[in-house]
Design a protein around this motif. Sequence first.
Motif, PDB file in Angstrom:
ATOM      1  N   SER A   1       0.838  -1.197   0.000  1.00 47.27           N
ATOM      2  CA  SER A   1       0.000   0.000   0.000  1.00 47.27           C
ATOM      3  C   SER A   1       0.872   1.246   0.000  1.00 47.27           C
ATOM      4  O   SER A   1       2.094   1.187   0.192  1.00 47.27           O
ATOM      5  CB  SER A   1      -0.902   0.005   1.237  1.00 47.27           C
ATOM      6  N   ASP A   2       0.237   2.381  -0.189  1.00 43.22           N
ATOM      7  CA  ASP A   2       0.985   3.639  -0.197  1.00 43.22           C
ATOM      8  C   ASP A   2       1.445   4.045   1.202  1.00 43.22           C
ATOM      9  O   ASP A   2       2.154   5.036   1.363  1.00 43.22           O
ATOM     10  CB  ASP A   2       0.138   4.759  -0.819  1.00 43.22           C
ATOM     11  N   LEU A   3       1.065   3.262   2.221  1.00 43.29           N
ATOM     12  CA  LEU A   3       1.469   3.555   3.595  1.00 43.29           C
ATOM     13  C   LEU A   3       2.358   2.452   4.169  1.00 43.29           C
ATOM     14  O   LEU A   3       2.814   2.544   5.299  1.00 43.29           O
ATOM     15  CB  LEU A   3       0.215   3.723   4.459  1.00 43.29           C
ATOM     16  N   ALA A   4       2.635   1.427   3.365  1.00 40.81           N
ATOM     17  CA  ALA A   4       3.382   0.275   3.877  1.00 40.81           C
ATOM     18  C   ALA A   4       4.779   0.651   4.356  1.00 40.81           C
ATOM     19  O   ALA A   4       5.328   0.000   5.243  1.00 40.81           O
ATOM     20  CB  ALA A   4       3.472  -0.801   2.796  1.00 40.81           C
ATOM     21  N   PHE A   5       5.371   1.705   3.794  1.00 36.24           N
ATOM     22  CA  PHE A   5       6.729   2.084   4.190  1.00 36.24           C
ATOM     23  C   PHE A   5       6.819   2.454   5.666  1.00 36.24           C
ATOM     24  O   PHE A   5       7.873   2.318   6.285  1.00 36.24           O
ATOM     25  CB  PHE A   5       7.200   3.272   3.337  1.00 36.24           C
ATOM     26  N   ALA A   6       5.723   2.933   6.239  1.00 33.44           N
ATOM     27  CA  ALA A   6       5.749   3.404   7.627  1.00 33.44           C
ATOM     28  C   ALA A   6       5.566   2.285   8.628  1.00 33.44           C
ATOM     29  O   ALA A   6       6.001   2.412   9.783  1.00 33.44           O
ATOM     30  CB  ALA A   6       4.668   4.468   7.833  1.00 33.44           C
ATOM     31  N   ALA A   7       4.917   1.204   8.233  1.00 28.77           N
ATOM     32  CA  ALA A   7       4.688   0.071   9.131  1.00 28.77           C
ATOM     33  C   ALA A   7       4.729  -1.192   8.278  1.00 28.77           C
ATOM     34  O   ALA A   7       3.721  -1.573   7.677  1.00 28.77           O
ATOM     35  CB  ALA A   7       3.347   0.205   9.851  1.00 28.77           C
ATOM     36  N   LEU A   8       5.882  -1.846   8.213  1.00 27.74           N
ATOM     37  CA  LEU A   8       6.068  -2.995   7.323  1.00 27.74           C
ATOM     38  C   LEU A   8       5.288  -4.209   7.784  1.00 27.74           C
ATOM     39  O   LEU A   8       4.976  -5.083   6.983  1.00 27.74           O
ATOM     40  CB  LEU A   8       7.556  -3.327   7.209  1.00 27.74           C
ATOM     41  N   GLY A   9       4.995  -4.312   9.071  1.00 29.20           N
ATOM     42  CA  GLY A   9       4.186  -5.407   9.574  1.00 29.20           C
ATOM     43  C   GLY A   9       4.728  -6.772   9.190  1.00 29.20           C
ATOM     44  O   GLY A   9       5.887  -7.092   9.443  1.00 29.20           O
ATOM     45  N   SER A  10       3.889  -7.585   8.545  1.00 28.70           N
ATOM     46  CA  SER A  10       4.260  -8.955   8.176  1.00 28.70           C
ATOM     47  C   SER A  10       4.931  -9.044   6.816  1.00 28.70           C
ATOM     48  O   SER A  10       5.286 -10.142   6.380  1.00 28.70           O
ATOM     49  CB  SER A  10       3.010  -9.848   8.171  1.00 28.70           C
ATOM     50  N   ARG A  11       5.127  -7.931   6.138  1.00 23.75           N
ATOM     51  CA  ARG A  11       5.637  -7.993   4.772  1.00 23.75           C
ATOM     52  C   ARG A  11       7.093  -8.419   4.704  1.00 23.75           C
ATOM     53  O   ARG A  11       7.581  -8.794   3.635  1.00 23.75           O
ATOM     54  CB  ARG A  11       5.464  -6.649   4.066  1.00 23.75           C
ATOM     55  N   ASP A  12       7.828  -8.370   5.834  1.00 22.76           N
ATOM     56  CA  ASP A  12       9.217  -8.804   5.792  1.00 22.76           C
ATOM     57  C   ASP A  12       9.343 -10.322   5.849  1.00 22.76           C
ATOM     58  O   ASP A  12      10.400 -10.876   5.556  1.00 22.76           O
ATOM     59  CB  ASP A  12      10.018  -8.165   6.917  1.00 22.76           C
ATOM     60  N   ILE A  13       8.258 -11.024   6.231  1.00 22.92           N
ATOM     61  CA  ILE A  13       8.319 -12.485   6.319  1.00 22.92           C
ATOM     62  C   ILE A  13       7.282 -13.157   5.426  1.00 22.92           C
ATOM     63  O   ILE A  13       7.445 -14.318   5.064  1.00 22.92           O
ATOM     64  CB  ILE A  13       8.127 -12.964   7.772  1.00 22.92           C
ATOM     65  N   ALA A  14       6.230 -12.449   5.059  1.00 21.74           N
ATOM     66  CA  ALA A  14       5.181 -13.018   4.208  1.00 21.74           C
ATOM     67  C   ALA A  14       5.494 -12.693   2.753  1.00 21.74           C
ATOM     68  O   ALA A  14       5.940 -11.595   2.436  1.00 21.74           O
ATOM     69  CB  ALA A  14       3.818 -12.449   4.585  1.00 21.74           C
ATOM     70  N   PRO A  15       5.270 -13.655   1.835  1.00 21.81           N
ATOM     71  CA  PRO A  15       5.577 -13.385   0.426  1.00 21.81           C
ATOM     72  C   PRO A  15       4.660 -12.336  -0.160  1.00 21.81           C
ATOM     73  O   PRO A  15       3.462 -12.309   0.103  1.00 21.81           O
ATOM     74  CB  PRO A  15       5.359 -14.753  -0.240  1.00 21.81           C
ATOM     75  N   ALA A  16       5.244 -11.456  -0.963  1.00 27.23           N
ATOM     76  CA  ALA A  16       4.458 -10.425  -1.639  1.00 27.23           C
ATOM     77  C   ALA A  16       3.971 -10.907  -2.986  1.00 27.23           C
ATOM     78  O   ALA A  16       3.183 -10.216  -3.641  1.00 27.23           O
ATOM     79  CB  ALA A  16       5.298  -9.162  -1.805  1.00 27.23           C
ATOM     80  N   MET A  17       4.431 -12.084  -3.421  1.00 24.00           N
ATOM     81  CA  MET A  17       3.994 -12.619  -4.706  1.00 24.00           C
ATOM     82  C   MET A  17       4.157 -14.128  -4.688  1.00 24.00           C
ATOM     83  O   MET A  17       4.950 -14.672  -3.919  1.00 24.00           O
ATOM     84  CB  MET A  17       4.805 -12.002  -5.847  1.00 24.00           C
TER      85      MET A  17
ATOM     86  N   LEU B   1      -2.261 -27.181  -9.990  1.00 21.60           N
ATOM     87  CA  LEU B   1      -1.999 -28.367  -9.187  1.00 21.60           C
ATOM     88  C   LEU B   1      -2.500 -28.142  -7.766  1.00 21.60           C
ATOM     89  O   LEU B   1      -3.086 -27.098  -7.460  1.00 21.60           O
ATOM     90  CB  LEU B   1      -0.499 -28.666  -9.193  1.00 21.60           C
ATOM     91  N   ALA B   2      -2.246 -29.119  -6.894  1.00 18.49           N
ATOM     92  CA  ALA B   2      -2.654 -28.978  -5.496  1.00 18.49           C
ATOM     93  C   ALA B   2      -2.095 -27.675  -4.926  1.00 18.49           C
ATOM     94  O   ALA B   2      -0.902 -27.386  -5.065  1.00 18.49           O
ATOM     95  CB  ALA B   2      -2.162 -30.175  -4.690  1.00 18.49           C
ATOM     96  N   LEU B   3      -2.941 -26.904  -4.282  1.00 16.30           N
ATOM     97  CA  LEU B   3      -2.560 -25.548  -3.882  1.00 16.30           C
ATOM     98  C   LEU B   3      -1.819 -25.489  -2.557  1.00 16.30           C
ATOM     99  O   LEU B   3      -0.883 -24.695  -2.403  1.00 16.30           O
ATOM    100  CB  LEU B   3      -3.811 -24.670  -3.805  1.00 16.30           C
ATOM    101  N   GLU B   4      -2.250 -26.283  -1.568  1.00 16.73           N
ATOM    102  CA  GLU B   4      -1.687 -26.112  -0.224  1.00 16.73           C
ATOM    103  C   GLU B   4      -0.182 -26.333  -0.198  1.00 16.73           C
ATOM    104  O   GLU B   4       0.525 -25.751   0.618  1.00 16.73           O
ATOM    105  CB  GLU B   4      -2.365 -27.065   0.763  1.00 16.73           C
ATOM    106  N   GLY B   5       0.319 -27.172  -1.117  1.00 13.95           N
ATOM    107  CA  GLY B   5       1.760 -27.350  -1.199  1.00 13.95           C
ATOM    108  C   GLY B   5       2.460 -26.176  -1.855  1.00 13.95           C
ATOM    109  O   GLY B   5       3.674 -26.029  -1.731  1.00 13.95           O
ATOM    110  N   GLN B   6       1.695 -25.334  -2.563  1.00 17.05           N
ATOM    111  CA  GLN B   6       2.288 -24.186  -3.243  1.00 17.05           C
ATOM    112  C   GLN B   6       2.206 -22.910  -2.408  1.00 17.05           C
ATOM    113  O   GLN B   6       3.095 -22.065  -2.467  1.00 17.05           O
ATOM    114  CB  GLN B   6       1.561 -23.912  -4.564  1.00 17.05           C
ATOM    115  N   ILE B   7       1.124 -22.802  -1.631  1.00 18.76           N
ATOM    116  CA  ILE B   7       0.810 -21.497  -1.055  1.00 18.76           C
ATOM    117  C   ILE B   7       1.807 -21.074   0.011  1.00 18.76           C
ATOM    118  O   ILE B   7       1.970 -19.888   0.294  1.00 18.76           O
ATOM    119  CB  ILE B   7      -0.627 -21.496  -0.488  1.00 18.76           C
ATOM    120  N   TYR B   8       2.494 -22.040   0.616  1.00 18.53           N
ATOM    121  CA  TYR B   8       3.471 -21.686   1.639  1.00 18.53           C
ATOM    122  C   TYR B   8       4.886 -21.655   1.089  1.00 18.53           C
ATOM    123  O   TYR B   8       5.841 -21.492   1.843  1.00 18.53           O
ATOM    124  CB  TYR B   8       3.390 -22.660   2.814  1.00 18.53           C
ATOM    125  N   GLU B   9       5.011 -21.851  -0.247  1.00 20.58           N
ATOM    126  CA  GLU B   9       6.329 -21.766  -0.843  1.00 20.58           C
ATOM    127  C   GLU B   9       6.780 -20.317  -0.875  1.00 20.58           C
ATOM    128  O   GLU B   9       6.007 -19.407  -1.115  1.00 20.58           O
ATOM    129  CB  GLU B   9       6.318 -22.331  -2.264  1.00 20.58           C
TER     130      GLU B   9
END
Length: 417
Positions: free
Chosen positions: A83-99, A105-113
């Motif tokens: 977001s346009d405000l993410a720079f001020a509070a990174l929150g979970s973005r340093d550990i959660a994938p942004a893309m 195929l089966a999704l659950e094996g992909q979604i945590y990659e």
Amino acid sequence: MTSLLREAWLLGRNRAALGALLLLAVCAAAAVALGLASVDRDRAAIARMLAGQPAEEAALAAFVHDPGDGAYYGFQPTWDPPSDLAFAALGSRDIAPAMLRVRALALEGQIYENEAGNPELALPGRFDLAFVAVYLAPLVLIALLHDLWSGEREAGRLFALQATPSARWRLWAPRVAVRAGGVLLALLLPFAIGAALSGTAMARALGFAGLLLLVCAFWTVVALLVARRTASSSVNAASLAALWFGLTLVAPAAAGLAINAAVPVPDGAAMARENREEVHAGWDKPKADTMARFIAVYPGFADRAAVPQTFTWKWYFAFQHLGDLHVAADAQAYRDGIARRAALARTAGWLLPPAGLAQAMAAMAGTDVTAQLAYQQRIRAYHRELREFYYDYLFNDKPFGAADLALVPRWRPADGG
């Protein structure tokens, strides 16, 4: 105004106080710069992924001749733009994938990659403006306000100052306003520059500035309540330091441990492993049983579910989806548990204002756990759309060629970015 100017002049002559304010401003500026750099990295990574997608699709179009090829080899990009405000509070973005690039195929094996990263680099936590405001700004306020009255008492001036007509409004109020205002200004100036560079919407910028104001107001009130006592300056400073330590570090950590113990969640890695094992086991299960279980989920394909004993894409993608269904209950329990923990943490934030304000900053910036879960849910919805697009071709025996790749559903970010 004269009283404010006088207090500002006196504060400027106090080298220690001025140095603390300058150091806070430097930390806030560094945090904003690092936040902007982190957001730019995310956006650049997303741009690189999207820039490479046409070449990948062109390579796929060169050999695809049936829907199974498109579903198996066709990676589709998903992304969660900051977001346009993410720079001020990174929150979970340093550990959660942004893309995340997904297939049918089966999704659950992909979604945590995610890309592998050094876990030790995540241990120090995030150095962003929210961190500076919640953890560092209170220390500067304590340094500036702990001896507001005790310092004058120890210098022998307190009784004379209190004898001044309207001393509370002519002396103490301007002094508090200038010192607390200096701390707030050290936070707001770098934030305003960062918001301008990031193109933050005015309403969101004002909302975040209001949270910074609340942080300063809370610790100013706490500092004044302690400073009003008849204790010495050193005792006041030690008391405020203990309160800061308890309210910002000990109590939130204890609340987090208690919440995690009260709300257990399934192991995400174990769930992904079980998903993969179930998918791999699908190769050895009777095809008729596999298709019967799949048709129970998609009864509309019942009259077209017959498969030969040899390999067929229908059967392959059927047991891929059954692998997801095998862990669906655990996956739901995992999401519900994380959401429940986040809700309890927000409740605890009402009792622990520093933690609550930090959570509010991440929520306003769209970088909290709720935003992370929402991105995953959008991936699941998109994955279903992608699967069912290929099911239509597979089960209806529709021809599929390079031209049909243009019809594959595309990811739509929440904000359209």
